[in-house]
Design a protein around this motif. Sequence first.
Motif, short mmCIF file in Angstrom:
data_model
loop_
_atom_site.label_atom_id
_atom_site.label_comp_id
_atom_site.label_asym_id
_atom_site.label_seq_id
_atom_site.Cartn_x
_atom_site.Cartn_y
_atom_site.Cartn_z
N GLU A 1 -42.05 9.46 -49.58
CA GLU A 1 -41.46 8.95 -48.34
C GLU A 1 -42.49 8.18 -47.52
O GLU A 1 -42.19 7.14 -46.95
CB GLU A 1 -40.88 10.10 -47.51
CG GLU A 1 -39.72 10.84 -48.18
CD GLU A 1 -38.45 10.01 -48.31
OE1 GLU A 1 -38.43 8.84 -47.86
OE2 GLU A 1 -37.46 10.53 -48.88
N ASN B 1 -42.43 4.11 -46.74
CA ASN B 1 -42.46 3.57 -45.38
C ASN B 1 -43.59 2.54 -45.25
O ASN B 1 -43.43 1.50 -44.62
CB ASN B 1 -42.67 4.69 -44.37
CG ASN B 1 -41.39 5.48 -44.13
OD1 ASN B 1 -40.31 5.05 -44.51
ND2 ASN B 1 -41.52 6.64 -43.51
N LYS C 1 -34.07 0.97 -39.73
CA LYS C 1 -33.49 0.35 -40.93
C LYS C 1 -31.99 0.53 -41.02
O LYS C 1 -31.39 0.33 -42.08
CB LYS C 1 -34.19 0.93 -42.18
CG LYS C 1 -35.70 0.69 -42.13
CD LYS C 1 -36.45 1.37 -43.24
CE LYS C 1 -37.94 1.43 -42.91
NZ LYS C 1 -38.66 2.36 -43.76
N GLY D 1 -36.33 2.43 -47.28
CA GLY D 1 -35.72 3.46 -46.45
C GLY D 1 -34.31 3.07 -46.09
O GLY D 1 -34.00 1.88 -45.99
MG MG Z 1 -38.49 6.06 -44.94
#
Ligand code: MG
Length: 522
Positions: free
Chosen positions: A39, A43, A101, A109
């Motif tokens: 994750e 990002n 997003k 994401g």
């Molecule tokens: Mg993300």
Amino acid sequence: MAVVEESFKSISPAEFFYKNKEIAGFSNPARALYQTIRELVENSLDATENHGILPTVKVSIRELDVVPEGAYYEVVVEDNGVGIPPKYVPQAFAQLLFSSKYVLRQSRGMFGLGAKMAVLYAQITTGYPAEVIVAPIKSKHIYSFKLKIDIRENKPVILNFTTTSNILGKHGTTVRLITLGDWARSKQRIYEYIKRTAIIAPYAEILFRDPDSNYLLFERTIDKLPPPARETLPHPHGVDIETMKSILKSLADRPILESLVESFQGIGVMTAQRILAEAGIKQEKKSGELTDPEVEALVRVMRSFKDIKPPRADHLSYLGEEIIVAGLKKAFEPEFATAITRKPSVFEGHAFIVEVGIAYGGKVPVVEKPLVLRYANKIPLLYDEGSDVVFKVLDEKKGIDFKVYEIEFPSPLVILTHICSTKIPYRGVGKEAVADIPEIEEEVESALREALRELRSYILKKRKELEEIEKAVAIAKYIPEIANSLSKMYKVDPQEISVKLLELLNSRLKSFKIPSLSSVVV
Ligand code: MG
Ligand code: ADP
């Protein structure tokens, strides 16, 4: 029998995901460490390449204390991205379902969960807050936060906030977590994840330090970024009643005709007039005044209206053949590599593009079944292989027959698939498998067949070359003998005849673009 009364209450998104961590991929310490890295890296890549910055991402995992369930690890991910405006940092990292997003734009994401799940897991397993350091582009300051999540309220808690001056003019984000993990059990996946990320992003520089103090550097091998993803308007074929209502609400005072033209792709004034006529709505009517049945009729007409251009795909960020081939070459040093980027296609009102790359021979591992590297919006997908659309296409019984393409396993073959879209139909929020939407399946199959056809041509050409070489070598063996006999018959120097005969053979090889025999034989 005494009836026990049910007690009712509602919980916050943070509480829901606290109770259902596995939905987002945080099911145990091993998986959680992998998901945390993923994750944060995703990002970082979104924050760089989506903004035209060649990514430099540093990932470090250090073991702190061993505990019965695994160990406490310090995870640090640093990037040179655009950073985050300081006023949004607490929510971006400590309020679930908060994201930049939630727009129709392709990115890694999409759920507004990843960073927060990593923070939440760290918080509930080790009790440590998250540290986030941001330097937005051109910012005179660097901002540092220590954050926790108020799980009951789904709100950020700022434990500490400091500002220092950005003397060096840096930009980017650093996230530091202390979390429960299990390196021994996640090592292989994490390495695989980072390697696969480096394959799909040869334009990124990635430095990884593991808990055993090994350093791994993936150098940038190409300076070209994929085309940036751009935001787009919804397509009429994908609209639903809720979306429609919120659009109408935001444009309540405007005539419905204008709202349609402004809010959707592919609708001009004429099309809007025809849609409204078919739905039985007056074009001057204010958007906010449509009744529920009118909204329903409008949505029904729009979803099935034939005369609308397919969704635009020029906002999608596909990799392109050059980047895919560069990535495969960097990772496998294959003898042959090719890539196909298909034309855009559509499912449920969303444009998507499928790309397939193939690497063959060289240092590609010899495998019993094709080695498949799956990607969606440039994210490597490692888990839940069996339920992915790609594996439906490769099904041993019903899928592609590789023999048609002159490939017999075991074979040194690796296949890369990439699906990009503003909406990837993942099977879960952990983003590991893509659902088998028929339109996507069809495109994956076509792309794969196209790439395999190129591989077959290569294999056939190579086979022909080999045959020719073998033939030439076999004939060459007899040259001295033939030269001798001929020299006796015609009283000529045998050496001269040998040279002539060899020349003849080589000119035949040359017609197949094969190097001349003397150099082949060595
Ligand atoms: Mg993300
Ligand atoms: P998502 O990525 O699905 O939006 P996340 O919880 O992972 O959800 O991140 C929330 C938001 O925080 C992102 O939408 C982005 O705006 C911001 N963000 C997170 N990490 C970074 C980063 N490294 N650089 C810039 N912005 C970031």
